[in-house]
Scaffold this active site. Sequence first.
Site, PDB file in Angstrom:
ATOM      1  N   CYS A  46      -0.349  -3.458 -17.091  1.00 36.13           N
ATOM      2  CA  CYS A  46      -1.164  -2.658 -16.172  1.00 36.13           C
ATOM      3  C   CYS A  46      -0.709  -2.807 -14.730  1.00 36.13           C
ATOM      4  CB  CYS A  46      -2.640  -3.037 -16.299  1.00 36.13           C
ATOM      5  SG  CYS A  46      -3.024  -4.725 -15.793  1.00 36.13           S
ATOM      6  N   HIS A  70       0.830  -1.210   0.000  1.00 29.34           N
ATOM      7  CA  HIS A  70       0.000   0.000   0.000  1.00 29.34           C
ATOM      8  C   HIS A  70       0.861   1.256   0.000  1.00 29.34           C
ATOM      9  CE1 HIS A  70      -4.182  -1.582   1.357  1.00 29.34           C
ATOM     10  NE2 HIS A  70      -4.092  -1.450   0.072  1.00 29.34           N
TER      11      HIS A  70
END
Length: 551
Positions: free
Chosen positions: A487, A187
């Site tokens: 991606c 994160h």
Amino acid sequence: MPERASLSGIGVCPGVAAGPLIRLAGAPVLPPPVPVGDAGAETVRAYGALAEVVADLERRAARAAEATVAEVLRAEATMAGDEELRDAVREHVEAGADAPHAIAAAFGTFRELFAAAGGHLAERVADLDDLRDRSVAVLLGLPMPGLPPPGHPYVLAARDLAPTVTADLDPEQVLALVTEAGGPTSHTAILARALGLPAVVACPGVLEVAEHTLVLVDGATGRVEIGVDEETVAAARLGSAGSVGSAGDEAITGPGGTSDGAPVRLLANVGSVRDVPAADRAHAEGIGLFRTELLFLGRTSEPSRGEQVAAYRDVFRAMAGRRVVIRTLDAGADKPLPFLHQDEEPNPALGIRGLRVARRRPGVLTTQLAAIADAAAECGAEVWVMAPMVSTLTEATEFAAAVYEAGLPKAGVMIEVPAAALRAAELLRAVDFLSIGTNDLSQYAFAADRSGGDLADLLDPWQPALLRLIEICGDAGRETGKPVGVCGEAAADPRLAPVLAGLGVSSLSMSPRALPGVRASLARYSYTECRRLAELAVVAPDAASARDLIG
């Protein structure tokens, strides 16, 4: 630590910044346990603390400027409101624990389970620790954990950073991030890229640096220089204005491509319509990854076809005239959703996840494809659909058939498993395009858990073996004349962009903030130069050597 030293970690967001180092404050300390007279009242007190944390997270998500930040905060709020967590808290209270200790014990149990599971769940351990600390702070009447307020710009150092902390970062005050733990897909890395902050993770020794020491952070190379002088700090701040990915790159607009006009389509990753304005501001040519998980998070029942149509339609309409690549539900054992009611698995990262969910719950995929088709029929976007976690030609063929049966024109698969990369040419005879998810592809190729800071070097997107797998896919795309995109987080690295283009990648999809830097980097190289850099990177002895190819 010596007055002058150099530390090394994994650079996850490019840019150079320098300033005084400040460490993140520690967690609240639990006081000694106290006897519990009324277990019911103590349980209510604990539930109230959890509810206050959930409400705080939802408020902050609602006002978050970055949609990526908002999405992560909402996911953390879902964890704090989980019924199994509440049940565990109640059981600890009934066993005699006071509210703070019951909450700490309940989170501790889930922490052990998540860490043992590995993969995506292990990456959420820092989130659990943050939720525990916030809940305990509420019960003790202490301020919720947050950023230090030194009153001047600084480099933030921590063992790891929870989304709630990263969400509060002010880029005018926090110059860069350095963490001792974490990896390229943590994160911290994802949110640093969303905020455009230079960041280095998996950097041992950073917490031993004395506070207020002047440091220089290079988010591209992973280098952290300790004990630099004021002149270096001033030069870093002056030089950042002209670095790759800086504000100076905003002036370069238009379609992505090399200096001699070879096209490399530049697309944005989004999770909802809230992300589209940022993509427009960055001149995205379309959406290369529309994540659909946000609609499913925290639900005990599957969202209806109508609910899904409304969510997809908003994004499709906002991108009218442009391509939108939407990914079917990427969830399962390693990203649990309550409505799936899945059994525990010995190794969730290797279990029923992504497209594999359709093996047990085919109706989830059928409904989603029907909803996508309904939404696409009402809008002017060019809608392509891809499936995550495809491993075999049979899976790809069956998925493509389902997409076409739903009335959608383009079917693709994500390359996240080495077996799929090795058969890229065969897959492209069954589907219309490939999209490489470098985060999972790295994890599976190197047998290295994405959450393991000790193995972060193996997850470096510059690893030659990973680049070789990408090259296999790129060659297949050239041979068949079909698109091959990236991606994963690697797409957001401006220095890696020309290498990926040289490997045959025809599109890059990333956080909107990364688009200007990647566009500018590609424009500095001819396609021939990109091919040459790619050839050298694939045969480099290691990631560091491959990275050194780009000045």
